[in-house]
Design a protein around this motif. Structure first.
Motif: not given
Length: 237
Positions: A39, A69-70, A72-73, A76-77
């Motif tokens: 972030d 960003l990829k 980060r996702r 998050e998963g």
């Protein structure tokens, strides 16, 4: 033979629910730290994109931001998956603790039931009823004894109740008369001194020499014994 084929290895005991929960929580904390770093990196790329003019340089910054960003996702998963695992372990923990509590409760109830049965064997309902009957009989006997000791002696049994009622009515009448005449008798009342001057109707005493002359001129009456007579009005009835 063990040197050739080897022996059985001792298997480690399976982890407990608490150990598995602690391990998954640590993994979740590690993933949260990685997401925070990504972030911060994304925020830095956003500022660079704002400050960079459109062109190859801005596109390169956007490509880096897309890569972050990829990642980060992806993290998050993983974090969501870890949270789901932690939730499932918590549910199992709650169920296990509930069963343990139920087991302890059943053991306590069995012990209490056994103790209660032992106590009930020592209690005889018929003995309790017999004791209650004896208590009632003793209370009745005690009441009879008290009534017997409270009787009056030398009281004739052939007293006419109507005659007693007549005497009671007369006594009440006498008490009512005395109540009405609660005033103090006349012979106990203090005497009221009469106004002697008003009864004698005497004029005011003269002053000075005139009084002396008047006393000499008016002789005082004497009674039959030669003593000054007392005026009749001064005598009290």
């Amino acid at each position: 033979m063990r040197r050739v084929f080897g022996g059985k290895k001792n298997k480690d005991p399976p982890p407990t629910i608490e150990e598995a929960t602690d391990r998954i929580n640590k993994r979740g904390e590690t993933v949260d730290e990685k997401i925070k770093k990504l972030d911060a990196e994304l925020a830095r790329y956003k500022e660079q994109i704002k400050k960079t003019r459109p062109g190859p340089a801005q596109e390169a910054v956007k490509a880096r931001a897309m890569r972050v960003l990829k990642q980060r996702r992806m993290y998050e998963g993983q974090r969501d998956m870890i949270y789901n695992q932690t939730y499932n372990l918590d549910q199992v923990t709650f169920a296990t603790e509930g069963l343990k509590d139920a087991q302890q409760t059943m053991s306590a109830l069995k012990s209490a039931n056994k103790e209660l049965k032992g106590v009930m064997k020592t209690v005889n309902i018929s003995a309790i009823d017999s004791m209650q009957d004896e208590m009632i009989d003793m209370m009745d006997i005690s009441t009879e004894i008290q009534e017997s000791l409270g009787r009056s002696y030398n009281v004739p049994d052939d007293i006419d109740e109507e005659e007693l009622m007549g005497e009671l009515d007369a006594l009440e009448a006498d008490m009512g008369t005395e109540t009405e005449s609660d005033a103090v008798p006349s012979y106990l009342q203090p005497d009221k001194e009469s106004d002697l001057d008003a009864e004698l109707n005497l004029p005011a005493a003269p002053m000075g020499n005139a009084a002396a002359v008047l006393n000499r001129a008016r002789p005082q009456a004497e009674n039959e014994f030669g003593l000054p007579s007392v005026p009749q009005a001064s005598l009290r009835s």
